[in-house]
Design an enzyme around this catalytic site. Sequence first.
Site, short mmCIF file in Angstrom:
data_model
loop_
_atom_site.label_atom_id
_atom_site.label_comp_id
_atom_site.label_asym_id
_atom_site.label_seq_id
_atom_site.Cartn_x
_atom_site.Cartn_y
_atom_site.Cartn_z
N THR A 150 0.83 -1.21 0.00
CA THR A 150 0.00 0.00 0.00
C THR A 150 0.87 1.26 0.00
O THR A 150 1.95 1.26 0.58
CB THR A 150 -0.87 -0.05 1.28
N THR B 31 -0.64 2.16 6.97
CA THR B 31 -0.52 0.92 6.22
C THR B 31 -0.40 -0.24 7.20
O THR B 31 0.22 -0.11 8.26
CB THR B 31 0.70 0.92 5.29
N ARG C 111 -14.60 -6.43 0.49
CA ARG C 111 -13.95 -6.07 1.76
C ARG C 111 -13.24 -4.71 1.60
O ARG C 111 -12.57 -4.46 0.61
CB ARG C 111 -12.93 -7.14 2.17
N VAL C 112 -13.40 -3.85 2.59
CA VAL C 112 -12.73 -2.55 2.56
C VAL C 112 -11.94 -2.40 3.85
O VAL C 112 -12.46 -2.67 4.94
CB VAL C 112 -13.75 -1.41 2.42
N GLY D 80 -5.80 -3.69 7.92
CA GLY D 80 -6.73 -2.57 7.99
C GLY D 80 -7.77 -2.62 9.10
O GLY D 80 -8.16 -1.58 9.64
#
Length: 303
Positions: free
Chosen positions: A171, A222, A199-200, A225
């Site tokens: 990321t 990062t 998925r978030v 999450g």
Amino acid sequence: MAYALAVHGGAGLIRADSLSPAREAACREALVRALAAGEAVLRRGGAALDAVTAAVVVLEDDPVFNAGRGAVLCADGSVELDAAVMDGRTRAAGAVAAAKTPRNPVMLARAVMERTPHVLVVGAGADVLAAELGLSLAARAWFVTPEREAQLAAATGVTLDHDAKADVYGTVGAVAADRDGHVAAATSTGGMTGQRPGRVGDTPVIGAGTWAWDRTCAVSGTGHGEPFVRLGVGQRISALCELAGLDLAAAAERVIREELPGLEGRGGVIAVDGQGNVAMPFNTAGMFRGSVREGEAPVVAIW
Ligand code: ASP
């Protein structure tokens, strides 16, 4: 006021013995290029928001990082892109999640902030918006690299990018303070390898993976999450500065090294305040990161 800029390319179990010299050099070079793109904006008196956007576009376009081109794959092989920007002057913010077509997701996030009344636009709606606004689009084949196909094939469960045994990175994000003392943050990701479609993570969640407020700081995160979302990492660092009187380094260290592990959270942040102080703590083996302050040479580090 002297400007400052920091960038990251993800945190995780980055082992020196599994990172080939060529790949390490490519990664360091990309971070230097991202710093240069952002610093060029700040040097000519530009806004922190423009600097972080410019830096993240460079990292999205580089296939070694898990953002834009080179994003990790969901369990079904699809690519879903999340990104966010926040402007510390006004706390205006824009984000997108689970988008499949914007070539530079950070630009779509910025368009959400500047050209819609919304903060977060997701899924098919985000792709429609990107097309409507005339942003540059790309097909799945542009985002997917052979390394990512192999990474998904080898993955068991949902994996943080840098924990996978693959020669690819993570990321991306940027934070900046400009000469006027304004701060901004931008973050962009493909999420976690093998994640369920839809998925978030924390990246597009304002206050978790991305946060900026002139009065306190700008933060880009990062790592895994879900704990970042549960802790509200960006907002929490900001609140510790605002309400508990901690300086930026102390606030960021406390959240990443003391509080996040309490939720079994692994990762790191880059953060900057309006005075140009920079903090980059992480609780993983490594975090690809770099920073530059006005009048000083850029510094890039992994471990
Ligand atoms: N934070 C990102 C997510 O959970 C992943 C990462 O930083 O590599 O989606």
